[in-house]
Design an enzyme around this catalytic site. Structure first.
Site, PDB file in Angstrom:
ATOM      1  N   GLU A 256     -32.848 -16.075  26.015  1.00 39.34           N
ATOM      2  CA  GLU A 256     -31.615 -15.420  26.456  1.00 39.34           C
ATOM      3  C   GLU A 256     -31.813 -15.122  27.927  1.00 39.34           C
ATOM      4  O   GLU A 256     -32.607 -14.264  28.286  1.00 39.34           O
ATOM      5  CB  GLU A 256     -31.379 -14.161  25.610  1.00 39.34           C
ATOM      6  CG  GLU A 256     -29.940 -13.735  25.587  1.00 39.34           C
ATOM      7  CD  GLU A 256     -29.641 -12.776  26.702  1.00 39.34           C
ATOM      8  OE1 GLU A 256     -29.259 -13.250  27.786  1.00 39.34           O
ATOM      9  OE2 GLU A 256     -29.806 -11.566  26.510  1.00 39.34           O
ATOM     10  N   CYS A 290     -27.473  -9.129  32.055  1.00 38.83           N
ATOM     11  CA  CYS A 290     -27.380 -10.578  32.196  1.00 38.83           C
ATOM     12  C   CYS A 290     -25.955 -11.073  31.996  1.00 38.83           C
ATOM     13  O   CYS A 290     -25.561 -12.080  32.554  1.00 38.83           O
ATOM     14  CB  CYS A 290     -28.323 -11.251  31.207  1.00 38.83           C
ATOM     15  SG  CYS A 290     -28.280 -10.511  29.594  1.00 38.83           S
TER      16      CYS A 290
END
Lengths: 475, 285
Positions: A256, A290
């Site tokens: 991720e 993110c």
């Protein structure tokens, strides 16, 4: 007339930070054999504790402990019993939630209102959610009798230290794996407090092991030959290195990674809600997210109005003490990250983008960056292409939905996107066109243990959360 | 007087057309008894890049079709293949030296596999998607989407092998560039003829013949390729190198593994090259 806020600090008395911490291996705290390092409070630069660094031999010992626990205990236990341990952990986290929230804010620099109302409740929810899967794996659509992989090596970032721990450990344990987890070097404290939770829950020794350290420790963990699964959250650069390191092995990998999300505002969007969404999208957690909505794409006809209201709203953001309950934006997590944000912002100015921040007084100690927007940004500017990972928003405009899609997708990343419009068919069309793993429509930065999260393209692969989150931990 | 055979020129299949390799190269393909069968095109780096370009160009249209429509196109490939069973049986017997019964088994299995995947087109989202009961006033659902352009190294078994790796990739909306089995490339090109006449838009499947060791690295490192299926790579060192090259833009990689082609295929032939997209929207009046 100007109304000042009185300070409303959350008490630190609830946490007991020890002067030094060892590694958590086989159910016990042990000394590390690398050089120890200090973790500091990014809001004050005060040294909080001395942390052991795990070297290769320490990592090996942790993997061995995890393997033993896997072979002798965890893989033999019924799913129902495994689930009960996870339920226990969820409950203990709820019971100690204030302590976790305060410690997280001290070590990470995030505002207490976020650690208290977002991070820690989601952590407990995550364990609760996956606890329930442990004895239902054969119903998950992953085969009639899904089997655990073995030992999972997990490396997590500093932006949501405890939440990322939960995203990693809960599904791994539910599926019958044991874990060795490495927290980020700037934020190890809540992971080490979690080790205490494992002890309180009587989790069998070795099922969860925590090794602290920096890049070298992480490398030793992901490249350890007896690790069956690698799960990583962090930068795309490190993600690439991990993908290369595991090439040719049998290791299963989920990554991720970074993002550069477009937050797209159409002319028919409810402006006040959209402005709240823009603010939440980029200033939540200092922009250390993110999936942050770091590129605002606003339709040309409403650009001026949206920007005016955004600036007005930004003037009310309170930057300062993470433990103050009124704080909206806390400290940047490290001096290194602050330098990176500053450098990219300076590049943006030198490339011709126009910089604006509200008047705001920053504390003299610690690492701080005022909420910032750049206008006059083009697709080619580095500020529009690279992940800043800070409270910095690039503003671009578009005329047609097609142009919005083209600009939004014009990035190697593909983690998330936002769409603001009143028109339902347009939302669904946009959602279908955006190459991103999570699309928030008329909302942003929502997370839930039942909701799969993860990216397209260079934002990584695999999903965390929901039924999909099990897939990375079974064969 | 005996009639002289009219032999086929085997070329590449790129963007719905059958070009020769731009390199002007070819290689000799022998039959099972070692006799000359044909010269196959030996694809180059440029051919690989042209194929990726064609696959990318076809992606929006193909992934934008309804699942029902894609299912019908796959079924159509099966129909056309069914009508040419004799031709494929003859090719398999010649190239692989298998018995008539064996060749028939493989051809039938290839047709049946296409039918099987055709049926998956409008079901895979229902099997792998989810309604997610989040703890708040939000509509939230997850559904699969195709990854994009997938490069595939086909395994041995010139017909069933190729069908088994290509059908699961394209049925979900991906487009692909496939390197045919190096020793048995001819059937792949004949299958290209089937696809070219089956309503499959040009560029959805592109077939290259030639050296895997030469072409595959260009596909593995190509930044406009999103996925890499290494099923047909038999050299572990090459497989590792390709996986390393694929990491540069984080391609989704399916590693080689032991798989009996006649067995029911694993679901991950499709799911490996799917992305999960989760959409949120607030509830309210």
């Amino acid at each position: 007339m100007k109304f000042e806020y009185a300070p409303a600090p959350e008490s630190r008395a609830i946490v007991d930070i020890k002067p030094s911490y060892g590694l958590f291996v086989n159910g016990e705290f042990v000394d590390g054999h690398g050089k120890s390092f200090k973790t500091i409070s990014p809001s004050t630069e005060e040294v909080l504790a001395e942390i052991a660094e795990a070297d290769e031999a320490d990592v090996d010992a942790a993997v061995k402990a995890a393997r033993r626990a896997y072979a002798r205990v965890w893989s033999k236990m019924s799913g129902a019993e495994r689930g009960k341990y996870l339920f226990r952990i969820a409950r203990i986290i709820q019971e100690r939630s204030r302590e976790f929230a305060v410690l997280e804010s001290i070590d990470n620099g995030k505002p207490i209102k976020e650690s208290r109302d977002v991070d820690v409740p989601l952590v407990a929810a995550h364990f609760f959610y996956y606890a329930g899967w442990a004895d239902k794996l054969s119903y998950a659509g992953l085969g009639s009798d899904p089997q655990p992989l073995g030992v999972a090596g997990q490396v997590i970032p500093w932006n949501f230290p405890l939440l990322m721990l939960a995203w990693k450990i809960a599904p791994a344990l539910a599926c019958g794996n044991t874990v060795v987890l490495k927290p980020a070097e700037t934020t190890p404290l809540t992971a080490l407090l979690f080790a205490e939770v494992c002890q309180q829950a009587d989790l069998p020794p070795g099922v969860v092991n925590i090794v602290t350290g920096a890049g070298e420790t992480g490398r030793a963990l992901v490249s350890h030959p007896d690790v069956d699964k690698v799960a990583f959250t962090g930068s795309t650069e490190v993600g690439r290195a991990i993908a290369k390191a595991v090439a040719g092995t049998e290791k299963k990998v989920t990554l991720e990674l970074g993002g550069k999300a477009a937050n797209i505002v159409f002319d028919d969007a409810p402006v006040d809600q959209a402005v709240e969404g823009i603010v939440n999208g980029i200033f939540f957690n200092q922009g250390h997210v993110c999936c942050a909505g770091s590129r605002l794409l606003v339709q040309e006809s409403v650009a001026e109005e949206v920007l005016d209201r955004l600036k007005r709203r930004m003037k009310t953001l309170r930057v300062g003490d993470p433990l103050d309950k009124n704080t909206d934006i806390g400290a940047i997590n490290s001096g290194e990250q602050l330098a990176k944000i500053r450098a990219l912002s300076e590049i943006a100015e030198s490339e011709g983008a126009e910089r604006w921040s509200p008047p705001c007084e920053l504390p003299s100690n610690g690492f701080w960056f005022a909420p910032t927007i750049f206008t006059g940004v083009s697709q080619a500017h580095r500020i529009a292409r690279e992940e800043v990972f800070g409270p910095v928003l690039s503003v671009l405009t578009f005329r047609t939905p097609k142009e919005a899609v083209e600009k939004a997708n014009n990035t190697p990343f593909g983690l998330s996107a936002g769409v603001w419009t009143d028109k339902g068919s347009r939302i669904l069309w946009m959602a279908s066109q955006l190459r991103a793993g999570v699309v928030w429509s008329n909302t942003f930065n929502r997370f839930d243990p039942a909701s799969p999260f993860g990216g397209y393209k260079e934002s990584g692969y695999g999903r965390e959360g929901g039924r999909h989150g099990l897939e990375g931990y079974v064969r | 007087m005996t009639r002289l055979d009219v032999k086929k020129t085997y070329k590449l299949y790129i963007g719905g057309e059958f070009p020769r390799s731009e390199s002007g190269r070819s290689y000799v393909v022998n039959d099972a008894k070692g006799r000359f069968m044909a010269n196959a095109a030996q694809a180059s780096r440029k051919d690989a890049r042209d194929a990726v370009k064609a696959a990318r160009a076809a992606f929006a249209g193909w992934s934008g079709k309804t699942a029902y429509n894609r299912g019908q196109v796959l079924y159509r490939i099966a129909e056309v293949l069914e009508g040419r069973r004799d031709q494929f049986e003859a090719e398999l017997r010649a190239s692989e030296g298998v018995t008539a019964a064996r060749a028939r088994t493989y051809v039938d299995a290839a047709v049946d596999r296409l039918v099987w995947y055709a049926g998956w087109a409008d079901k895979i989202a229902q099997v792998t998607g989810n309604a997610n009961p989040v703890a708040g006033p939000y509509f939230n659902h997850s559904a699969p989407e195709p990854t994009g352009v997938v490069a595939v190294v086909a395994p041995k078994g010139p017909l069933l092998g190729l069908v088994s790796v290509v059908a699961p990739v394209i049925v979900t909306g991906n487009t692909c560039v496939v390197i045919a089995s190096e020793p048995h490339p001819l059937t792949a090109i004949t299958l290209g003829e089937v696809m070219a006449t089956s309503d499959l838009p040009g560029g959805v499947v592109n077939v290259l013949t030639g050296s895997v060791a030469e072409i595959a690295p260009w596909l593995a490192s190509h930044l406009d390729v999103n996925g890499l299926d290494l099923t047909g790579v038999t050299d572990p060192a090459l497989a590792t190198d390709l996986e390393i090259a694929a990491a540069d833009n984080l391609k989704r990689v399916r590693r080689p593994g032991v798989e009996e082609l006649l067995d029911p295929p694993p679901l991950d032939r499709m799911t490996r090259f799917l992305e999960t997209k989760t959409v949120w929207h607030p509830l309210g009046i």
